[in-house]
Scaffold this active site. Structure first.
Site, PDB file in Angstrom:
ATOM      1  N   HIS A 155       0.645  -0.953   0.375  1.00 41.64           N
ATOM      2  CA  HIS A 155      -0.010  -0.018  -0.134  1.00 41.64           C
ATOM      3  C   HIS A 155       1.003   1.235   0.064  1.00 41.64           C
ATOM      4  O   HIS A 155       0.594   1.937   0.528  1.00 41.64           O
ATOM      5  CB  HIS A 155      -1.139  -0.554   1.560  1.00 41.64           C
ATOM      6  CG  HIS A 155      -1.549  -1.373   1.453  1.00 41.64           C
ATOM      7  ND1 HIS A 155      -3.015  -1.099   1.251  1.00 41.64           N
ATOM      8  CD2 HIS A 155      -1.310  -2.444   2.198  1.00 41.64           C
ATOM      9  CE1 HIS A 155      -2.868  -2.976   1.252  1.00 41.64           C
ATOM     10  NE2 HIS A 155      -2.347  -3.497   2.020  1.00 41.64           N
ATOM     11  N   SER A 276      14.143  22.685 -14.871  1.00 38.59           N
ATOM     12  CA  SER A 276      12.939  23.434 -15.822  1.00 38.59           C
ATOM     13  C   SER A 276      13.314  24.893 -16.300  1.00 38.59           C
ATOM     14  O   SER A 276      14.552  25.314 -16.091  1.00 38.59           O
ATOM     15  CB  SER A 276      12.068  23.321 -14.329  1.00 38.59           C
ATOM     16  OG  SER A 276      11.656  24.925 -14.393  1.00 38.59           O
ATOM     17  N   LYS A 282      14.900  22.684 -10.309  1.00 41.53           N
ATOM     18  CA  LYS A 282      14.581  21.828 -10.414  1.00 41.53           C
ATOM     19  C   LYS A 282      15.676  20.554 -11.153  1.00 41.53           C
ATOM     20  O   LYS A 282      16.613  20.894 -11.538  1.00 41.53           O
ATOM     21  CB  LYS A 282      13.486  21.894 -11.564  1.00 41.53           C
ATOM     22  CG  LYS A 282      12.175  22.633 -10.654  1.00 41.53           C
ATOM     23  CD  LYS A 282      11.187  21.646 -10.369  1.00 41.53           C
ATOM     24  CE  LYS A 282      10.555  20.841 -10.907  1.00 41.53           C
ATOM     25  NZ  LYS A 282       9.357  20.182  -9.834  1.00 41.53           N
ATOM     26  N   GLU A 289       9.385   9.406 -16.173  1.00 40.93           N
ATOM     27  CA  GLU A 289       8.091   9.866 -16.382  1.00 40.93           C
ATOM     28  C   GLU A 289       8.008   9.625 -17.940  1.00 40.93           C
ATOM     29  O   GLU A 289       6.716   9.418 -18.601  1.00 40.93           O
ATOM     30  CB  GLU A 289       8.037  11.020 -16.669  1.00 40.93           C
ATOM     31  CG  GLU A 289       8.026  11.677 -15.117  1.00 40.93           C
ATOM     32  CD  GLU A 289       7.896  12.904 -14.566  1.00 40.93           C
ATOM     33  OE1 GLU A 289       7.671  13.090 -13.568  1.00 40.93           O
ATOM     34  OE2 GLU A 289       8.318  13.769 -15.506  1.00 40.93           O
TER      35      GLU A 289
END
Ligand code: ARG
Length: 466
Positions: A155, A276, A282, A289
Site C-alpha cells: 500500500h 525546468s 529543479k 516519466e
C-alpha cells in the site's frame, strides 16, 4: 508502375492512390522483401520454373536495388503503391523482361505475410538482446547489494525490511518472463507463409519447405488461407511488448518516487535528468516519466490490431495493411525505452544509508518483534497487540523500536530481554528470511547464482542473433 493496370480503363484517382498506398511505411522492410524474393527465385530455379541464368540475373538485380537503397542512390518514390511494387518495378527497369518473372507463383498477399513475419522475427531477436543487456545491468546491482537494507512496501506504506538486491530481483523475474514470452512467440510464428499465393496456393510445383529452410523457418505453414490472413503473432508480440512496458513503467514509477526530495533513495544522473525553464533548482526525472507515458502508446497498438482483425472474413483483406504503422511504432518505442532505461539504471546512484535509515524509521521490524515474543511463549495475537502498543509509545517519543529502552519493553511485557535489539536489527530481520525467494542474504546468494547461469545460457532468440 502499377502491378495491376490490365483490366482498368481509367487512371486511379490521386486521392485513392494516396489512401491505398503503403510505401511510406512498408519501405521499412525493404531488406526483408528483397531477402524473401531472393529465396523465392532460388526455389523457382531449383524447381525448374526459372532457368539458373534467369535466377542469377534476378538475384543480381535485387542485390543492386538493396545496395542502392542502402547507399541512398535509390529513393522511394510516391508513385509505387507499396514496397513490393517498388522493388519489382525497379527490377524490371534494371534487368528488363526477366524481371517480370519474379512474381511467378506468388501474390502480394503471401509476400506481405512473409515480409511482416521476417521483420517482426528480426525485431524479436533484437528486443530479446536489449532486455538481456538491461538484465546484465540489473544483475550488477543485485549481486552487490544483498546487504543494502531498505523498506519493503505494501500500500506504499513501509511494511517489512528487504534488501535492494531482493527488491530489484523482482524486476529481474519480470524481465525473465518477458524474454521467455518473446522466445515462445518466435517459435510459434516461425513457419513460412510464402507459396500460399493469394489464398489458395498455386499450380506451380513450388517446394515450400525449401523456401522455408532458405529463410531459416522451421517449415512451411500448413493452410494457405490462414497463411495470408494470420496476424496472431503481431497480436502476441504487441501483448508481450505491452507487458514489457507495464514492467518498465512500474519500475519507472518506483524510481520517480525514490528520486523525490522526500525519499532520496536514489539520485538519477544529470545525464538522464532534465531541468525546468523557470525553477532553477529543479532536476526532473523526465526519462522515467516518458517511459511510463509511452506505455499507453504501446497498449494502443495492441488494441488497434485486435480491433482491426476482429471482423475479418477469410482470407486476405486490405484492412490488414493497418497492422504495420502501429506495430512498427510500438517496436521502436519499446526498443528506445529499454535502451534509455538501461542507461538511466546503470548511471543511477543508490543512497544506501538513506534507504537503511528509512527501513529503521518505519517500524518495518515490528513483525519480527512480535515473532520474538512468540519465540518466548507469547501467543501471536497477544504479541501483535503488545508490539502495537510499543509502536504507539515510539510514535509518542518519536523514536524507533531499536531506540526504545528495555525498561519500556519490559513495562509492557516481562518476556522481553536484552536480546530483543539483536532480534529486531535490520540485519537479523533480513537475514532470518532465508527460504528461497526471500530477502535473506543466503537465499539471495542462491538466487544470484541462478541469475548468472540464466544470463550465461543462450535462449532461442540468442541463438538466432547474427
Ligand atoms: N500493402 C499491402 C498490405 O500491407 C500488401 C498486400 C496487398 N495485397 C492486395 N491484394 N492488395 O497488406
Amino acid at each position: 508502375m502499377k502491378l495491376w493496370g490490365g483490366r482498368f480503363t481509367k487512371e486511379t484517382n490521386q486521392l485513392v492512390h494516396n489512401f491505398n498506398a503503403s510505401l511510406s511505411f512498408d519501405q521499412k522492410f525493404y531488406d526483408q522483401d528483397i531477402r524473401g524474393s531472393i529465396a523465392h527465385v532460388t526455389m523457382l530455379a531449383k524447381q525448374g520454373i526459372l532457368t539458373d541464368t534467369e535466377r542469377d540475373e534476378i538475384i543480381a538485380g535485387l542485390k543492386g536495388i538493396l545496395a542502392d537503397i542502402e547507399n541512398g542512390t535509390l529513393a522511394f518514390d510516391a508513385e509505387s503503391e507499396d514496397i513490393h511494387s517498388f522493388v519489382e518495378a525497379h527490377l524490371i527497369e534494371r534487368i528488363g523482361d526477366t524481371g517480370k518473372k519474379l512474381h511467378t507463383g506468388r501474390s502480394r498477399n503471401d509476400q506481405v505475410a512473409l515480409d511482416m513475419k521476417l521483420y517482426t522475427r528480426d525485431e524479436i531477436v533484437e528486443l530479446n538482446q536489449l532486455l538481456k543487456t538491461l538484465m546484465e545491468e540489473l544483475y550488477k546491482i543485485i549481486s552487490t547489494n544483498t546487504e543494502t537494507f531498505m523498506p519493503g512496501f505494501t500500500h506504499l506504506q513501509k511494511a517489512q525490511p528487504v534488501s535492494l538486491s531482493h527488491h530489484l530481483s523482482a524486476y529481474f523475474e519480470m524481465f525473465k518472463r518477458d524474454r521467455s514470452r518473446l522466445c515462445d512467440i518466435y517459435e510459434r510464428m516461425n513457419y513460412c507463409p510464402l507459396g500460399s499465393g493469394a489464398l489458395a496456393g498455386t499450380t506451380y510445383p513450388l517446394d515450400r519447405a525449401y523456401t522455408a529452410s532458405l529463410l531459416d523457418f522451421a517449415g512451411p505453414t500448413l493452410n494457405s488461407m490462414d497463411s495470408v490472413s494470420d496476424r496472431d503473432y503481431i497480436i502476441e508480440l504487441l501483448s508481450a511488448l505491452s507487458t514489457v512496458m507495464m514492467h518498465l513503467s512500474r519500475f519507472c514509477e518506483e524510481i520517480i518516487i525514490w528520486n523525490t526530495n522526500e525519499y532520496r533513495f536514489v539520485d538519477i544522473d544529470d545525464a538522464y535528468s532534465t531541468g525546468s525553464s523557470i525553477m532553477p533548482q529543479k532536476k526532473n526525472p523526465d526519462i522515467a516519466e516518458l517511459i511510463r507515458g509511452k506505455t499507453g502508446r504501446v497498449y494502443g497498438a495492441l488494441i488497434s490490431i485486435l480491433t482491426t482483425m476482429k471482423g475479418l472474413p477469410l482470407a486476405y483483406n486490405k484492412d490488414m495493411q493497418e497492422d504495420k504503422e502501429f506495430t512498427f511504432d510500438a517496436i521502436d518505442t519499446v526498443k528506445g525505452c529499454i535502451a534509455l532505461f538501461t542507461g538511466m539504471l546503470s548511471t543511477m546512484k543508490f543512497n544506501n544509508e538513506v534507504m537503511e535509515a528509512s527501513a529503521k524509521n518505519g517500524f518495518t521490524n515490528a513483525t519480527d518483534a512480535a515473532d520474538y515474543l512468540v519465540n518466548h511463549g507469547v501467543p501471536f495475537r497477544d504479541a501483535h497487540g503488545i508490539i502495537g502498543q510499543l509502536v504507539l509509545t515510539c510514535i509518542d517519543k518519536d523514536c524507533s523500536l531499536d531506540e526504545l529502552p528495555l525498561s519500556e519493553y519490559q513495562a509492557i511485557c516481562p518476556a522481553f530481554g536484552e536480546d530483543i535489539y539483536e532480534a529486531i536489527s535490520m540485519k537479523t530481520c533480513v537475514e532470518k528470511r532465508n527460504t528461497i525467494g526471500a530477502p535473506g542474504v543466503q537465499a539471495m546468494k542462491e538466487v544470484i547464482e541462478c541469475y548468472r547461469e540464466y544470463l550465461d545460457t543462450p535462449n532461442v532468440c540468442d541463438t538466432k542473433q547474427n
